[in-house]
Motif scaffolding. Structure first.
Motif, PDB file in Angstrom:
ATOM      1  N   TYR A 129       0.851  -1.209   0.103  1.00 18.11           N
ATOM      2  CA  TYR A 129       0.040   0.125  -0.067  1.00 18.11           C
ATOM      3  C   TYR A 129       0.909   1.159  -0.116  1.00 18.11           C
ATOM      4  O   TYR A 129       2.069   1.161   0.507  1.00 18.11           O
ATOM      5  N   ARG A 130       0.257   2.388  -0.250  1.00 17.87           N
ATOM      6  CA  ARG A 130       0.928   3.469  -0.493  1.00 17.87           C
ATOM      7  C   ARG A 130       0.306   4.519   0.653  1.00 17.87           C
ATOM      8  O   ARG A 130      -0.778   4.610   0.900  1.00 17.87           O
ATOM      9  N   LEU A 131       1.031   5.040   1.741  1.00 14.25           N
ATOM     10  CA  LEU A 131       0.458   5.976   2.712  1.00 14.25           C
ATOM     11  C   LEU A 131       0.628   7.344   1.873  1.00 14.25           C
ATOM     12  O   LEU A 131       1.480   7.662   1.715  1.00 14.25           O
ATOM     13  N   ASN A 132      -0.500   7.822   2.114  1.00 13.20           N
ATOM     14  CA  ASN A 132      -0.709   9.463   1.841  1.00 13.20           C
ATOM     15  C   ASN A 132      -1.112  10.192   2.917  1.00 13.20           C
ATOM     16  O   ASN A 132      -1.926   9.803   3.783  1.00 13.20           O
ATOM     17  N   ILE A 133      -0.884  11.497   2.903  1.00 13.81           N
ATOM     18  CA  ILE A 133      -1.226  12.357   3.901  1.00 13.81           C
ATOM     19  C   ILE A 133      -1.750  13.723   2.946  1.00 13.81           C
ATOM     20  O   ILE A 133      -1.058  14.343   2.324  1.00 13.81           O
ATOM     21  N   TYR A 134      -2.970  14.025   3.221  1.00 14.39           N
ATOM     22  CA  TYR A 134      -3.631  15.103   2.675  1.00 14.39           C
ATOM     23  C   TYR A 134      -3.734  16.345   3.642  1.00 14.39           C
ATOM     24  O   TYR A 134      -4.488  15.950   4.460  1.00 14.39           O
ATOM     25  N   GLU A 135      -3.561  17.538   3.313  1.00 12.06           N
ATOM     26  CA  GLU A 135      -3.970  18.554   4.028  1.00 12.06           C
ATOM     27  C   GLU A 135      -5.191  19.325   3.567  1.00 12.06           C
ATOM     28  O   GLU A 135      -5.179  19.455   2.383  1.00 12.06           O
ATOM     29  N   GLU A 136      -5.873  19.708   4.303  1.00 10.20           N
ATOM     30  CA  GLU A 136      -7.425  20.488   4.137  1.00 10.20           C
ATOM     31  C   GLU A 136      -6.931  21.652   3.709  1.00 10.20           C
ATOM     32  O   GLU A 136      -6.434  22.474   4.427  1.00 10.20           O
ATOM     33  N   LEU A 137      -7.367  22.171   2.508  1.00  8.49           N
ATOM     34  CA  LEU A 137      -7.078  23.629   1.841  1.00  8.49           C
ATOM     35  C   LEU A 137      -8.403  23.952   1.371  1.00  8.49           C
ATOM     36  O   LEU A 137      -8.613  24.090   0.291  1.00  8.49           O
ATOM     37  N   GLY A 138      -9.221  24.491   2.183  1.00  9.49           N
ATOM     38  CA  GLY A 138     -10.445  25.242   1.893  1.00  9.49           C
ATOM     39  C   GLY A 138     -11.391  24.044   1.540  1.00  9.49           C
ATOM     40  O   GLY A 138     -11.566  23.268   2.361  1.00  9.49           O
ATOM     41  N   ASN A 143      -0.554  22.445   8.573  1.00 10.82           N
ATOM     42  CA  ASN A 143      -0.688  23.628   9.401  1.00 10.82           C
ATOM     43  C   ASN A 143      -2.336  23.806   9.556  1.00 10.82           C
ATOM     44  O   ASN A 143      -2.919  24.417   9.929  1.00 10.82           O
ATOM     45  N   HIS A 144      -3.140  22.558   9.029  1.00 10.14           N
ATOM     46  CA  HIS A 144      -4.563  22.602   8.673  1.00 10.14           C
ATOM     47  C   HIS A 144      -4.999  21.015   9.184  1.00 10.14           C
ATOM     48  O   HIS A 144      -4.165  20.233   9.378  1.00 10.14           O
ATOM     49  N   ASN A 145      -6.372  20.853   9.192  1.00  8.29           N
ATOM     50  CA  ASN A 145      -6.883  19.418   9.191  1.00  8.29           C
ATOM     51  C   ASN A 145      -6.305  18.663   8.211  1.00  8.29           C
ATOM     52  O   ASN A 145      -5.807  19.135   7.023  1.00  8.29           O
ATOM     53  N   PHE A 146      -6.035  17.192   8.671  1.00  5.98           N
ATOM     54  CA  PHE A 146      -5.500  16.372   7.628  1.00  5.98           C
ATOM     55  C   PHE A 146      -6.074  15.093   7.403  1.00  5.98           C
ATOM     56  O   PHE A 146      -6.849  14.726   8.550  1.00  5.98           O
ATOM     57  N   ILE A 147      -5.769  14.273   6.481  1.00  5.87           N
ATOM     58  CA  ILE A 147      -6.279  12.770   6.406  1.00  5.87           C
ATOM     59  C   ILE A 147      -5.162  11.896   5.972  1.00  5.87           C
ATOM     60  O   ILE A 147      -4.175  12.524   5.164  1.00  5.87           O
ATOM     61  N   VAL A 148      -5.076  11.003   6.594  1.00  2.00           N
ATOM     62  CA  VAL A 148      -4.134   9.792   6.422  1.00  2.00           C
ATOM     63  C   VAL A 148      -5.022   9.025   5.950  1.00  2.00           C
ATOM     64  O   VAL A 148      -6.081   8.446   6.029  1.00  2.00           O
ATOM     65  N   SER A 149      -4.099   8.302   4.526  1.00  2.44           N
ATOM     66  CA  SER A 149      -5.077   7.096   3.732  1.00  2.44           C
ATOM     67  C   SER A 149      -3.991   6.319   3.516  1.00  2.44           C
ATOM     68  O   SER A 149      -3.002   6.622   3.318  1.00  2.44           O
ATOM     69  N   LEU A 150      -4.824   5.095   3.166  1.00  6.70           N
ATOM     70  CA  LEU A 150      -3.794   3.751   2.641  1.00  6.70           C
ATOM     71  C   LEU A 150      -4.267   3.767   0.874  1.00  6.70           C
ATOM     72  O   LEU A 150      -5.635   3.688   0.699  1.00  6.70           O
ATOM     73  N   GLU A 151      -3.474   3.744   0.163  1.00  4.60           N
ATOM     74  CA  GLU A 151      -4.067   3.456  -1.315  1.00  4.60           C
ATOM     75  C   GLU A 151      -3.446   2.172  -1.921  1.00  4.60           C
ATOM     76  O   GLU A 151      -2.328   1.667  -1.808  1.00  4.60           O
ATOM     77  N   LYS A 152      -4.347   1.277  -2.200  1.00  2.34           N
ATOM     78  CA  LYS A 152      -3.888  -0.061  -3.012  1.00  2.34           C
ATOM     79  C   LYS A 152      -2.978   0.140  -4.141  1.00  2.34           C
ATOM     80  O   LYS A 152      -3.648   0.738  -4.984  1.00  2.34           O
ATOM     81  N   VAL A 153      -1.873  -0.262  -4.025  1.00  2.00           N
ATOM     82  CA  VAL A 153      -0.989   0.082  -5.453  1.00  2.00           C
ATOM     83  C   VAL A 153      -1.242  -0.966  -6.376  1.00  2.00           C
ATOM     84  O   VAL A 153      -1.258  -0.901  -7.460  1.00  2.00           O
ATOM     85  N   LYS A 155      -4.098   5.608  13.744  1.00  2.00           N
ATOM     86  CA  LYS A 155      -3.593   6.648  14.687  1.00  2.00           C
ATOM     87  C   LYS A 155      -2.525   7.463  14.114  1.00  2.00           C
ATOM     88  O   LYS A 155      -1.548   6.738  13.599  1.00  2.00           O
ATOM     89  N   SER A 156      -2.728   8.852  14.462  1.00  2.80           N
ATOM     90  CA  SER A 156      -1.370   9.640  13.916  1.00  2.80           C
ATOM     91  C   SER A 156      -0.737  10.345  15.535  1.00  2.80           C
ATOM     92  O   SER A 156      -1.627  10.588  16.249  1.00  2.80           O
ATOM     93  N   TYR A 157       0.334  10.059  15.395  1.00  4.72           N
ATOM     94  CA  TYR A 157       1.137  10.720  16.856  1.00  4.72           C
ATOM     95  C   TYR A 157       1.890  11.900  16.174  1.00  4.72           C
ATOM     96  O   TYR A 157       2.522  12.157  15.468  1.00  4.72           O
ATOM     97  N   VAL A 158       1.025  13.069  16.831  1.00  4.60           N
ATOM     98  CA  VAL A 158       1.383  14.401  16.277  1.00  4.60           C
ATOM     99  C   VAL A 158       2.271  15.162  17.238  1.00  4.60           C
ATOM    100  O   VAL A 158       2.244  15.119  18.678  1.00  4.60           O
ATOM    101  N   THR A 159       3.356  15.915  17.047  1.00  3.66           N
ATOM    102  CA  THR A 159       4.071  16.713  17.833  1.00  3.66           C
ATOM    103  C   THR A 159       3.774  18.246  17.567  1.00  3.66           C
ATOM    104  O   THR A 159       3.704  18.382  16.189  1.00  3.66           O
ATOM    105  N   PHE A 160       3.870  19.106  18.223  1.00  3.13           N
ATOM    106  CA  PHE A 160       3.711  20.625  17.727  1.00  3.13           C
ATOM    107  C   PHE A 160       5.050  21.444  18.118  1.00  3.13           C
ATOM    108  O   PHE A 160       5.454  21.198  19.098  1.00  3.13           O
ATOM    109  N   SER A 161       5.080  22.170  17.216  1.00  2.00           N
ATOM    110  CA  SER A 161       6.517  23.308  17.499  1.00  2.00           C
ATOM    111  C   SER A 161       6.002  24.018  18.578  1.00  2.00           C
ATOM    112  O   SER A 161       5.064  24.251  19.219  1.00  2.00           O
ATOM    113  N   GLU A 162       7.220  24.593  19.117  1.00  2.00           N
ATOM    114  CA  GLU A 162       7.105  25.466  20.237  1.00  2.00           C
ATOM    115  C   GLU A 162       6.235  26.557  19.988  1.00  2.00           C
ATOM    116  O   GLU A 162       5.556  27.212  20.807  1.00  2.00           O
ATOM    117  N   GLU A 163       6.121  27.124  18.827  1.00  2.94           N
ATOM    118  CA  GLU A 163       5.276  28.258  18.347  1.00  2.94           C
ATOM    119  C   GLU A 163       3.874  27.957  18.516  1.00  2.94           C
ATOM    120  O   GLU A 163       3.023  28.844  18.903  1.00  2.94           O
TER     121      GLU A 163
END
Length: 121
Positions: free
Chosen positions: A15-24, A60-70, A111-119
């Motif tokens: 599978y291919r792992l994809n990460i999509y960021e919501e932009l509008g 920087n916005h909401n995001f989707i993690v997906s699996l794509e069958k190759v 599950k996504s394990y996310v870290t935030f920058s100090e900002e």
């Protein structure tokens, strides 16, 4: 990243792992290079863990993690655990269209394990 596996009867998965960021109203794949998950059945177990820390992925916005069958895996099953009334799940049939369809009642066992920058704190 952790993918909770329900069943795997294929000898090998790819599978291919994809990460999509919501932009509008759109979602954009933000990965600079493809991330493939290729494992033998005996390696899969109940969870697949993928360390993405070396990829320096920033969203920087909401995001989707997906699996794509190759490719077609032949006879067998590969299922991901799900849950009712969790965070919304999105589905996309790439060969038909590029729009994601929101399925608000069903959640996926990814599950996504996310870290935030100090900002951001």
């Amino acid at each position: 990243m952790q993918i909770n596996v329900g069943t795997c009867t294929h000898e090998e998965i790819l599978y291919r792992l994809n990460i999509y960021e919501e932009l509008g109203d759109e979602f954009k794949n933000i990965l600079r290079e493809p991330i493939y998950i290729r494992m033998k059945k005996e390696q899969v177990g109940k969870a697949i863990r993928v360390d993405l820390s070396d990829k320096n992925i920033v969203v920087n916005h909401n995001f989707i993690v997906s699996l794509e069958k190759v490719k077609e895996l032949g006879p067998g099953k590969f299922t991901i655990c799900g849950k009712m009334f969790g965070a919304a799940m999105y589905m996309r049939i790439a060969s038909l269209h590029n729009q994601f369809i929101k399925l608000p009642i069903i959640g996926m066992g990814i599950k996504s394990y996310v870290t935030f920058s100090e900002e951001e704190k």
